[in-house]
Design a protein around this motif. Structure first.
Motif, PDB file in Angstrom:
ATOM      1  N   VAL A  76       0.821  -1.293  -0.010  1.00 34.73           N
ATOM      2  CA  VAL A  76      -0.049   0.011   0.223  1.00 34.73           C
ATOM      3  C   VAL A  76       0.884   1.399  -0.161  1.00 34.73           C
ATOM      4  CG1 VAL A  76      -1.821   1.090   1.299  1.00 34.73           C
ATOM      5  CG2 VAL A  76      -2.004  -1.027   0.884  1.00 34.73           C
ATOM      6  N   ARG A  77       2.050   1.353   0.770  1.00 34.60           N
ATOM      7  CA  ARG A  77       2.675   2.331   0.942  1.00 34.60           C
ATOM      8  C   ARG A  77       3.616   2.679  -0.370  1.00 34.60           C
ATOM      9  NH1 ARG A  77       4.325   2.371   7.323  1.00 34.60           N
ATOM     10  NH2 ARG A  77       2.459   2.895   7.874  1.00 34.60           N
ATOM     11  N   GLN A  78       3.790   1.562  -1.098  1.00 37.42           N
ATOM     12  CA  GLN A  78       4.572   1.739  -2.443  1.00 37.42           C
ATOM     13  C   GLN A  78       3.823   2.376  -3.344  1.00 37.42           C
ATOM     14  OE1 GLN A  78       7.727   1.226  -2.744  1.00 37.42           O
ATOM     15  NE2 GLN A  78       7.872   1.580  -4.814  1.00 37.42           N
ATOM     16  N   PHE A  79       2.598   1.877  -3.366  1.00 35.64           N
ATOM     17  CA  PHE A  79       1.525   2.312  -4.295  1.00 35.64           C
ATOM     18  C   PHE A  79       1.228   3.840  -4.248  1.00 35.64           C
ATOM     19  CE2 PHE A  79      -2.910   3.134  -4.993  1.00 35.64           C
ATOM     20  CZ  PHE A  79      -3.248   3.071  -6.273  1.00 35.64           C
ATOM     21  N   LEU A  80       1.121   3.995  -2.793  1.00 33.65           N
ATOM     22  CA  LEU A  80       0.827   5.508  -2.637  1.00 33.65           C
ATOM     23  C   LEU A  80       1.988   6.204  -2.977  1.00 33.65           C
ATOM     24  CD1 LEU A  80      -1.081   5.395   0.880  1.00 33.65           C
ATOM     25  CD2 LEU A  80      -2.086   5.798  -1.541  1.00 33.65           C
TER      26      LEU A  80
END
Length: 171
Positions: free
Chosen positions: A69-73
């Motif tokens: 999720v953090r990588q996506f954001l």
């Protein structure tokens, strides 16, 4: 840095056992199969170096999902990421027809793609992963009120997009 055979075996077992689920999760977040593969691959490559520490945690998969999720954001800041709708949705079929479910799913993907990344992540975590606001807030590193406001804004924006689509064209 050398990799111990035990760490490699544990990591391989995890990827073989949970890789497809992580890929589905990344796909729901991104709406793009190739981007989902890139997300999962990049996160797993980074986490492989620290796999001993990650497996010592209570829930390694939750840590990996948080990283996805953090990588996506963060990709919005690092790359010129654009999503394009390539085809128009055909006329809706009858309510009981299987085609209607496919069209509804396609419309949902289009609506999700129109949202900012943080709002999309909140909706995916809430409705796809069925997480409560407290877990979403912890995962995203924000407050529960932020999660609720992001979800409310996302749903309102989706409603607006649906009403504009219904008024603007026949699809």
């Amino acid at each position: 840095m050398t990799t111990s055979p035990a760490r490699t075996d544990e990591f391989d077992d995890f990827v073989n056992g949970r890789g497809r689920a992580l890929l589905r999760f990344a796909y729901v977040l991104s709406g793009d199969a190739h981007l989902a593969e890139d997300l999962v691959q990049e996160v797993l490559a980074r986490l492989h170096r620290r796999w001993d520490k990650i497996t010592a945690m209570d829930n390694a998969e939750a840590y990996v999902r948080t990283s996805i999720v953090r990588q996506f954001l963060s990709w919005r800041r690092r790359r010129a990421y654009r999503e394009a709708v390539l085809a128009e949705v055909p006329e809706p079929a009858g309510l009981d027809a299987p085609e209607h479910r496919v069209l509804a799913r396609d419309q949902m993907w289009r609506l999700l793609r129109g949202l900012p990344r943080a709002q999309r992540a909140v909706l995916v975590l809430r409705f796809y992963c069925d997480l409560p606001d407290s877990e979403i807030a912890a995962l995203l590193g924000c407050g529960q009120s932020t999660v609720r406001s992001q979800a409310a804004r996302a749903l309102a924006q989706m409603r607006t997009m649906m009403s504009q689509r219904g008024a603007g064209d026949d699809g």
